[in-house]
Write an enzyme that holds these catalytic residues in place. Structure first.
Site, PDB file in Angstrom:
ATOM      1  N   HIS A  56      11.724  47.191 184.174  1.00 37.18           N
ATOM      2  CA  HIS A  56      10.627  46.681 184.987  1.00 37.18           C
ATOM      3  C   HIS A  56      10.973  46.630 186.476  1.00 37.18           C
ATOM      4  O   HIS A  56      12.099  46.320 186.865  1.00 37.18           O
ATOM      5  CB  HIS A  56      10.240  45.276 184.524  1.00 37.18           C
ATOM      6  CG  HIS A  56       9.826  45.213 183.090  1.00 37.18           C
ATOM      7  ND1 HIS A  56       8.722  45.883 182.599  1.00 37.18           N
ATOM      8  CD2 HIS A  56      10.359  44.563 182.023  1.00 37.18           C
ATOM      9  CE1 HIS A  56       8.596  45.640 181.309  1.00 37.18           C
ATOM     10  NE2 HIS A  56       9.588  44.853 180.933  1.00 37.18           N
ATOM     11  N   PHE A  94      -0.953  50.591 182.028  1.00 34.30           N
ATOM     12  CA  PHE A  94      -0.884  49.848 180.765  1.00 34.30           C
ATOM     13  C   PHE A  94      -2.020  48.832 180.781  1.00 34.30           C
ATOM     14  O   PHE A  94      -1.919  47.781 181.421  1.00 34.30           O
ATOM     15  CB  PHE A  94       0.478  49.163 180.614  1.00 34.30           C
ATOM     16  CG  PHE A  94       0.659  48.460 179.300  1.00 34.30           C
ATOM     17  CD1 PHE A  94       0.557  49.152 178.099  1.00 34.30           C
ATOM     18  CD2 PHE A  94       0.934  47.103 179.252  1.00 34.30           C
ATOM     19  CE1 PHE A  94       0.720  48.509 176.885  1.00 34.30           C
ATOM     20  CE2 PHE A  94       1.101  46.444 178.041  1.00 34.30           C
ATOM     21  CZ  PHE A  94       0.990  47.155 176.855  1.00 34.30           C
ATOM     22  N   LYS A 143      40.392  57.770 163.422  1.00 35.80           N
ATOM     23  CA  LYS A 143      40.886  57.694 164.801  1.00 35.80           C
ATOM     24  C   LYS A 143      39.708  57.861 165.748  1.00 35.80           C
ATOM     25  O   LYS A 143      38.915  58.796 165.603  1.00 35.80           O
ATOM     26  CB  LYS A 143      41.914  58.807 165.059  1.00 35.80           C
ATOM     27  CG  LYS A 143      42.798  58.552 166.272  1.00 35.80           C
ATOM     28  CD  LYS A 143      43.824  57.480 165.969  1.00 35.80           C
ATOM     29  CE  LYS A 143      44.969  57.496 166.965  1.00 35.80           C
ATOM     30  NZ  LYS A 143      45.990  56.478 166.625  1.00 35.80           N
ATOM     31  N   ARG A 170       1.486  51.623 187.990  1.00 33.74           N
ATOM     32  CA  ARG A 170       2.747  50.891 188.018  1.00 33.74           C
ATOM     33  C   ARG A 170       3.923  51.851 188.088  1.00 33.74           C
ATOM     34  O   ARG A 170       3.788  53.059 187.833  1.00 33.74           O
ATOM     35  CB  ARG A 170       2.886  50.028 186.761  1.00 33.74           C
ATOM     36  CG  ARG A 170       2.940  50.838 185.470  1.00 33.74           C
ATOM     37  CD  ARG A 170       3.172  49.980 184.249  1.00 33.74           C
ATOM     38  NE  ARG A 170       3.265  50.806 183.038  1.00 33.74           N
ATOM     39  CZ  ARG A 170       3.652  50.342 181.855  1.00 33.74           C
ATOM     40  NH1 ARG A 170       3.983  49.066 181.721  1.00 33.74           N
ATOM     41  NH2 ARG A 170       3.715  51.149 180.808  1.00 33.74           N
ATOM     42  N   ASN A 208      11.784  49.758 178.622  1.00 31.74           N
ATOM     43  CA  ASN A 208      10.940  49.717 179.814  1.00 31.74           C
ATOM     44  C   ASN A 208      11.639  48.895 180.892  1.00 31.74           C
ATOM     45  O   ASN A 208      11.668  47.670 180.829  1.00 31.74           O
ATOM     46  CB  ASN A 208       9.579  49.119 179.463  1.00 31.74           C
ATOM     47  CG  ASN A 208       8.534  49.401 180.519  1.00 31.74           C
ATOM     48  OD1 ASN A 208       8.835  49.988 181.553  1.00 31.74           O
ATOM     49  ND2 ASN A 208       7.310  48.995 180.258  1.00 31.74           N
ATOM     50  N   VAL A 238       4.226  53.727 177.359  1.00 27.44           N
ATOM     51  CA  VAL A 238       5.521  54.321 177.035  1.00 27.44           C
ATOM     52  C   VAL A 238       5.442  54.994 175.671  1.00 27.44           C
ATOM     53  O   VAL A 238       6.003  56.076 175.452  1.00 27.44           O
ATOM     54  CB  VAL A 238       6.627  53.251 177.054  1.00 27.44           C
ATOM     55  CG1 VAL A 238       7.972  53.856 176.679  1.00 27.44           C
ATOM     56  CG2 VAL A 238       6.712  52.581 178.423  1.00 27.44           C
ATOM     57  N   GLN A 239       4.719  54.368 174.746  1.00 28.53           N
ATOM     58  CA  GLN A 239       4.596  54.907 173.393  1.00 28.53           C
ATOM     59  C   GLN A 239       4.034  56.328 173.408  1.00 28.53           C
ATOM     60  O   GLN A 239       4.513  57.211 172.692  1.00 28.53           O
ATOM     61  CB  GLN A 239       3.696  54.007 172.534  1.00 28.53           C
ATOM     62  CG  GLN A 239       4.342  52.703 172.109  1.00 28.53           C
ATOM     63  CD  GLN A 239       4.137  51.580 173.102  1.00 28.53           C
ATOM     64  OE1 GLN A 239       3.969  51.814 174.292  1.00 28.53           O
ATOM     65  NE2 GLN A 239       4.146  50.348 172.603  1.00 28.53           N
ATOM     66  N   THR A 279      45.967  58.137 160.867  1.00 26.51           N
ATOM     67  CA  THR A 279      45.067  58.368 161.996  1.00 26.51           C
ATOM     68  C   THR A 279      45.774  59.136 163.112  1.00 26.51           C
ATOM     69  O   THR A 279      45.132  59.876 163.862  1.00 26.51           O
ATOM     70  CB  THR A 279      44.516  57.044 162.544  1.00 26.51           C
ATOM     71  OG1 THR A 279      45.587  56.242 163.051  1.00 26.51           O
ATOM     72  CG2 THR A 279      43.776  56.278 161.455  1.00 26.51           C
ATOM     73  N   ASP A 280      47.082  58.992 163.221  1.00 31.76           N
ATOM     74  CA  ASP A 280      47.824  59.781 164.202  1.00 31.76           C
ATOM     75  C   ASP A 280      47.784  61.262 163.845  1.00 31.76           C
ATOM     76  O   ASP A 280      47.697  62.124 164.730  1.00 31.76           O
ATOM     77  CB  ASP A 280      49.268  59.292 164.290  1.00 31.76           C
ATOM     78  CG  ASP A 280      50.016  59.915 165.457  1.00 31.76           C
ATOM     79  OD1 ASP A 280      49.659  59.619 166.614  1.00 31.76           O
ATOM     80  OD2 ASP A 280      50.935  60.722 165.210  1.00 31.76           O
TER      81      ASP A 280
END
Length: 342
Positions: free
Chosen positions: A298, A204, A35, A221, A296, A269-270, A80-81
């Protein structure tokens, strides 16, 4: 998932040696049912200061037998109920301290109650309610208190006893997997939807320069991303799950933003991602592995050169937000010799 069956059931042999031989050609290699999207709110009313947890819960079971699939025999199926009802009843019985602890309570219940259940997977997402704060002075409209005060009062800023505000800065989720034959408790916590942006201190440069490249070196940036981070615990007994979640979130934000006055340089970013993951493992010894994804987002500079008569000079103030396409950076950092389910 198919609009129509590939062959009509009436054309298949239902019994006899030929039918058994055909069945032996195939095996069910993965299965499960459950569920999803069970919404539950729990209020702790002990004393005048109330606390709340609103969750969306999914419970999935894997049975030892395949007879429900192969024979249409439902005798082992926990409906599932019934799973949905279990969520509410265990919330009433045990309360909800954290998503992880409640998920563990649910998973252990299904394994201990139903001997024919081989594996339980519980997924929980928490709604980001935060206790409301108010300025109790008479200076209404001249200032405000942010809703992240950590004490019961902070000058004129006071936390409310029973009123909350929805603050979707980031979403808290977890996955708990318990298998009857494996004593290890797999508990994975996560953050998603943490959108952050800084206007400088990001660069970068010096990346591959070949015939496919059009992007110039970026010495300064905008850096914007929507962080998703998950981590797995090797020790679930000594950890405060709520504190650990706040710690990871704080680590991610600090490594992204840096000092409030001067910031922190981000050469990629890495690198920012790696610094966050490393600090998580440094600070939280109960965590064995951490995984992060940072798309990223932009923001491209609008070219004003054709419009010098209207707006002379260079433009470093107006940008075009661009969601698609976007770069995606991800990594997983693990303690050596440890395995995970991430």
């Amino acid at each position: 998932m198919f609009a129509t069956p590939l062959r009509q059931l009436s054309s298949l042999k239902r019994s006899g040696i030929a039918g058994q031989e055909q069945a032996q050609l195939y095996e069910i290699t993965n299965k499960g049912y459950g569920k999803d999207a069970v919404k539950v709110m729990h209020i702790n009313r002990k004393g005048p200061v109330h606390s709340i947890q609103e969750l969306e819960v999914g419970t999935h079971l894997k049975l030892y037998s395949n007879k429900d699939y192969m024979l249409g025999n439902n005798s082992d199926v926990v409906a599932t109920d019934s799973q949905k009802n279990t969520v509410y009843l265990l919330a009433k019985k045990h309360g909800i301290e954290s998503p992880e602890k409640f998920a563990l309570i649910l998973a252990k219940h299904f394994l201990s109650t139903y001997a024919h259940v081989e594996e339980v997977h519980v997924h929980v997402e928490a709604y980001p309610w935060q206790r409301m704060t108010q300025d109790v002075s008479d200076n209404i409209g001249k200032g405000y208190c942010e809703n992240n005060c950590n004490s019961r009062s902070n000058g004129n800023c006071q936390l409310h006893n029973h009123a909350f505000i929805f603050t979707p800065t980031a979403h808290d989720y977890c996955d708990v997997i318990l298998t009857r034959q494996d004593p290890k408790q797999t508990v994975i916590s996560g953050i998603k939807g943490l959108r952050v942006l800084k206007t400088t201190q990001s660069s970068f440069v010096n990346f591959v320069d070949d015939e496919f490249r059009t992007l110039a070196d970026q010495y300064d940036r905008i850096f914007s991303t929507v962080v998703e981070c998950s981590w797995e615990y090797s020790d679930t007994e000594s950890v405060n799950f709520l504190h650990a979640w706040e710690t990871v979130k704080d680590i991610v934000v600090r490594n992204f933003a840096g000092d409030p006055s001067v910031g922190i340089p981000s050469p990629s970013v890495q690198h920012t991602l790696y610094l966050s993951e490393k600090q998580v493992l440094d600070v939280l010894p109960q965590v064995s592995v951490v995984s992060m994804t940072m798309p990223n987002k932009h923001y491209f500079n609008f070219d004003t050169k054709p419009f010098q008569q209207l707006v002379p000079g260079e433009n470093n103030e107006v940008f075009i937000p661009t969601d698609k396409p976007h770069g995606t950076i991800y990594a997983q950092l693990s303690r050596k010799s440890l395995k995970s389910h991430l």
